[in-house]
Design a protein around this motif. Sequence first.
Motif, PDB file in Angstrom:
ATOM      1  N   THR A   1       0.826  -1.206   0.000  1.00  8.93           N
ATOM      2  CA  THR A   1       0.000   0.000   0.000  1.00  8.93           C
ATOM      3  C   THR A   1       0.862   1.259   0.000  1.00  8.93           C
ATOM      4  OG1 THR A   1      -1.698  -1.212   1.219  1.00  8.93           O
ATOM      5  CG2 THR A   1      -1.868   1.182   1.215  1.00  8.93           C
ATOM      6  N   VAL A   2       1.910   1.273   0.825  1.00 13.61           N
ATOM      7  CA  VAL A   2       2.793   2.433   0.891  1.00 13.61           C
ATOM      8  C   VAL A   2       3.493   2.660  -0.445  1.00 13.61           C
ATOM      9  CG1 VAL A   2       4.928   3.294   1.948  1.00 13.61           C
ATOM     10  CG2 VAL A   2       3.136   2.324   3.376  1.00 13.61           C
ATOM     11  N   ILE A   3       4.012   1.596  -1.048  1.00 15.62           N
ATOM     12  CA  ILE A   3       4.697   1.722  -2.338  1.00 15.62           C
ATOM     13  C   ILE A   3       3.732   2.180  -3.415  1.00 15.62           C
ATOM     14  CG2 ILE A   3       5.841   0.385  -4.159  1.00 15.62           C
ATOM     15  CD1 ILE A   3       7.185  -1.218  -1.897  1.00 15.62           C
ATOM     16  N   LEU A   4       2.509   1.662  -3.408  1.00 14.70           N
ATOM     17  CA  LEU A   4       1.510   2.067  -4.395  1.00 14.70           C
ATOM     18  C   LEU A   4       1.169   3.551  -4.257  1.00 14.70           C
ATOM     19  CD1 LEU A   4      -0.325   1.036  -6.665  1.00 14.70           C
ATOM     20  CD2 LEU A   4      -2.064   0.643  -4.933  1.00 14.70           C
ATOM     21  N   ILE A   5       1.015   4.022  -3.032  1.00 17.75           N
ATOM     22  CA  ILE A   5       0.723   5.440  -2.804  1.00 17.75           C
ATOM     23  C   ILE A   5       1.882   6.314  -3.284  1.00 17.75           C
ATOM     24  CG2 ILE A   5       0.393   7.171  -0.983  1.00 17.75           C
ATOM     25  CD1 ILE A   5      -1.277   5.030   0.501  1.00 17.75           C
ATOM     26  N   ILE A   6       3.108   5.904  -2.981  1.00 17.64           N
ATOM     27  CA  ILE A   6       4.281   6.665  -3.427  1.00 17.64           C
ATOM     28  C   ILE A   6       4.343   6.723  -4.952  1.00 17.64           C
ATOM     29  CG2 ILE A   6       6.810   6.640  -3.515  1.00 17.64           C
ATOM     30  CD1 ILE A   6       6.726   5.608  -0.614  1.00 17.64           C
ATOM     31  N   LEU A   7       4.078   5.606  -5.625  1.00 16.85           N
ATOM     32  CA  LEU A   7       4.100   5.602  -7.092  1.00 16.85           C
ATOM     33  C   LEU A   7       3.013   6.493  -7.676  1.00 16.85           C
ATOM     34  CD1 LEU A   7       4.833   1.849  -7.867  1.00 16.85           C
ATOM     35  CD2 LEU A   7       6.341   3.802  -8.215  1.00 16.85           C
ATOM     36  N   ILE A   8       1.849   6.510  -7.055  1.00 15.15           N
ATOM     37  CA  ILE A   8       0.769   7.376  -7.535  1.00 15.15           C
ATOM     38  C   ILE A   8       1.155   8.842  -7.356  1.00 15.15           C
ATOM     39  CG2 ILE A   8      -1.604   8.115  -7.036  1.00 15.15           C
ATOM     40  CD1 ILE A   8      -2.238   5.146  -6.480  1.00 15.15           C
ATOM     41  N   ILE A   9       1.752   9.184  -6.205  1.00 18.95           N
ATOM     42  CA  ILE A   9       2.187  10.566  -5.969  1.00 18.95           C
ATOM     43  C   ILE A   9       3.257  10.982  -6.977  1.00 18.95           C
ATOM     44  CG2 ILE A   9       3.426  12.046  -4.323  1.00 18.95           C
ATOM     45  CD1 ILE A   9       1.909  10.546  -2.097  1.00 18.95           C
ATOM     46  N   VAL A  10       4.201  10.089  -7.272  1.00 20.07           N
ATOM     47  CA  VAL A  10       5.248  10.400  -8.252  1.00 20.07           C
ATOM     48  C   VAL A  10       4.640  10.599  -9.639  1.00 20.07           C
ATOM     49  CG1 VAL A  10       7.245   9.422  -9.462  1.00 20.07           C
ATOM     50  CG2 VAL A  10       7.124   9.321  -6.977  1.00 20.07           C
TER      51      VAL A  10
ATOM     52  N   ILE B   1       1.592  11.555 -10.385  1.00 23.20           N
ATOM     53  CA  ILE B   1       0.867  12.833 -10.389  1.00 23.20           C
ATOM     54  C   ILE B   1       1.857  13.994 -10.476  1.00 23.20           C
ATOM     55  CG2 ILE B   1      -0.564  14.366  -8.967  1.00 23.20           C
ATOM     56  CD1 ILE B   1      -2.023  11.826  -7.992  1.00 23.20           C
ATOM     57  N   GLY B   2       2.970  13.903  -9.746  1.00 25.13           N
ATOM     58  CA  GLY B   2       3.995  14.945  -9.799  1.00 25.13           C
ATOM     59  C   GLY B   2       4.593  15.109 -11.178  1.00 25.13           C
ATOM     60  N   VAL B   3       4.854  13.998 -11.863  1.00 26.57           N
ATOM     61  CA  VAL B   3       5.396  14.063 -13.224  1.00 26.57           C
ATOM     62  C   VAL B   3       4.384  14.705 -14.164  1.00 26.57           C
ATOM     63  CG1 VAL B   3       6.087  12.636 -15.203  1.00 26.57           C
ATOM     64  CG2 VAL B   3       7.012  12.152 -12.941  1.00 26.57           C
ATOM     65  N   LEU B   4       3.120  14.321 -14.042  1.00 28.65           N
ATOM     66  CA  LEU B   4       2.087  14.910 -14.904  1.00 28.65           C
ATOM     67  C   LEU B   4       1.926  16.408 -14.646  1.00 28.65           C
ATOM     68  CD1 LEU B   4      -0.644  12.126 -14.795  1.00 28.65           C
ATOM     69  CD2 LEU B   4       0.765  12.795 -16.742  1.00 28.65           C
ATOM     70  N   LEU B   5       1.892  16.782 -13.380  1.00 31.67           N
ATOM     71  CA  LEU B   5       1.725  18.208 -13.052  1.00 31.67           C
ATOM     72  C   LEU B   5       2.943  19.024 -13.484  1.00 31.67           C
ATOM     73  CD1 LEU B   5       0.017  18.087  -9.542  1.00 31.67           C
ATOM     74  CD2 LEU B   5      -0.987  18.706 -11.737  1.00 31.67           C
ATOM     75  N   SER B   6       4.138  18.493 -13.299  1.00 35.41           N
ATOM     76  CA  SER B   6       5.324  19.243 -13.718  1.00 35.41           C
ATOM     77  C   SER B   6       5.365  19.387 -15.237  1.00 35.41           C
ATOM     78  CB  SER B   6       6.594  18.575 -13.210  1.00 35.41           C
ATOM     79  OG  SER B   6       6.797  17.331 -13.848  1.00 35.41           O
ATOM     80  N   GLY B   7       4.898  18.381 -15.948  1.00 36.99           N
ATOM     81  CA  GLY B   7       4.827  18.482 -17.404  1.00 36.99           C
ATOM     82  C   GLY B   7       3.848  19.540 -17.839  1.00 36.99           C
ATOM     83  N   LEU B   8       2.728  19.612 -17.134  1.00 37.63           N
ATOM     84  CA  LEU B   8       1.728  20.640 -17.482  1.00 37.63           C
ATOM     85  C   LEU B   8       2.239  22.031 -17.154  1.00 37.63           C
ATOM     86  CD1 LEU B   8      -1.558  18.910 -16.253  1.00 37.63           C
ATOM     87  CD2 LEU B   8      -0.814  19.285 -18.615  1.00 37.63           C
ATOM     88  N   VAL B   9       2.896  22.189 -16.015  1.00 39.78           N
ATOM     89  CA  VAL B   9       3.408  23.512 -15.616  1.00 39.78           C
ATOM     90  C   VAL B   9       4.510  23.956 -16.560  1.00 39.78           C
ATOM     91  CG1 VAL B   9       4.694  24.717 -13.807  1.00 39.78           C
ATOM     92  CG2 VAL B   9       2.741  23.295 -13.199  1.00 39.78           C
ATOM     93  N   LEU B  10       5.432  23.069 -16.879  1.00 43.68           N
ATOM     94  CA  LEU B  10       6.528  23.441 -17.776  1.00 43.68           C
ATOM     95  C   LEU B  10       6.026  23.720 -19.191  1.00 43.68           C
ATOM     96  CD1 LEU B  10       9.363  21.015 -16.651  1.00 43.68           C
ATOM     97  CD2 LEU B  10       9.203  23.467 -16.258  1.00 43.68           C
ATOM     98  N   GLU B  11       5.017  22.994 -19.618  1.00 41.04           N
ATOM     99  CA  GLU B  11       4.474  23.206 -20.958  1.00 41.04           C
ATOM    100  C   GLU B  11       3.809  24.573 -21.060  1.00 41.04           C
ATOM    101  OE1 GLU B  11       0.799  21.269 -23.176  1.00 41.04           O
ATOM    102  OE2 GLU B  11       2.465  19.865 -22.929  1.00 41.04           O
ATOM    103  N   THR B  12       3.092  24.985 -20.025  1.00 45.44           N
ATOM    104  CA  THR B  12       2.399  26.275 -20.077  1.00 45.44           C
ATOM    105  C   THR B  12       3.353  27.452 -19.846  1.00 45.44           C
ATOM    106  OG1 THR B  12       1.821  26.099 -17.749  1.00 45.44           O
ATOM    107  CG2 THR B  12       0.199  25.330 -19.340  1.00 45.44           C
ATOM    108  N   SER B  13       4.455  27.260 -19.137  1.00 45.26           N
ATOM    109  CA  SER B  13       5.368  28.370 -18.853  1.00 45.26           C
ATOM    110  C   SER B  13       6.278  28.661 -20.042  1.00 45.26           C
ATOM    111  CB  SER B  13       6.193  28.078 -17.607  1.00 45.26           C
ATOM    112  OG  SER B  13       7.047  26.978 -17.847  1.00 45.26           O
ATOM    113  N   PHE B  14       6.462  27.734 -20.954  1.00 41.42           N
ATOM    114  CA  PHE B  14       7.332  27.962 -22.116  1.00 41.42           C
ATOM    115  C   PHE B  14       6.576  28.339 -23.369  1.00 41.42           C
ATOM    116  CE2 PHE B  14      10.388  25.189 -19.728  1.00 41.42           C
ATOM    117  CZ  PHE B  14      11.340  26.158 -19.548  1.00 41.42           C
ATOM    118  N   SER B  15       5.293  28.494 -23.290  1.00 43.04           N
ATOM    119  CA  SER B  15       4.552  28.897 -24.481  1.00 43.04           C
ATOM    120  C   SER B  15       4.628  30.417 -24.655  1.00 43.04           C
ATOM    121  CB  SER B  15       3.089  28.430 -24.379  1.00 43.04           C
ATOM    122  OG  SER B  15       2.489  29.003 -23.249  1.00 43.04           O
TER     123      SER B  15
END
Length: 63
Positions: free
Chosen positions: A37-46, A48-62
């Motif tokens: 359960t702990v490993i699954l939660i950590i993987l889900i958080i990672v 989500i972090g990768v997806l959010l960082s991709g969205l933030v970086l994509e919008t800041s460089f346009s």
Amino acid sequence: MKGKKQSEENTELVKEKDNPKRNYIFKKNGATKTGFTVILIILIIVAIGVLLSGLVLETSFSF
């Protein structure tokens, strides 16, 4: 030692409580379930972090 063969391995994924087998990867108990359960939660958080960082970086460089 040259002619001696290695015995066949019969490793199972999960060890049942009533099975005396020694070759297993996970034991079916509370610690395994908690660790999974702990490993699954950590993987889900990672993920989500990768997806959010991709969205933030994509919008800041346009420009």
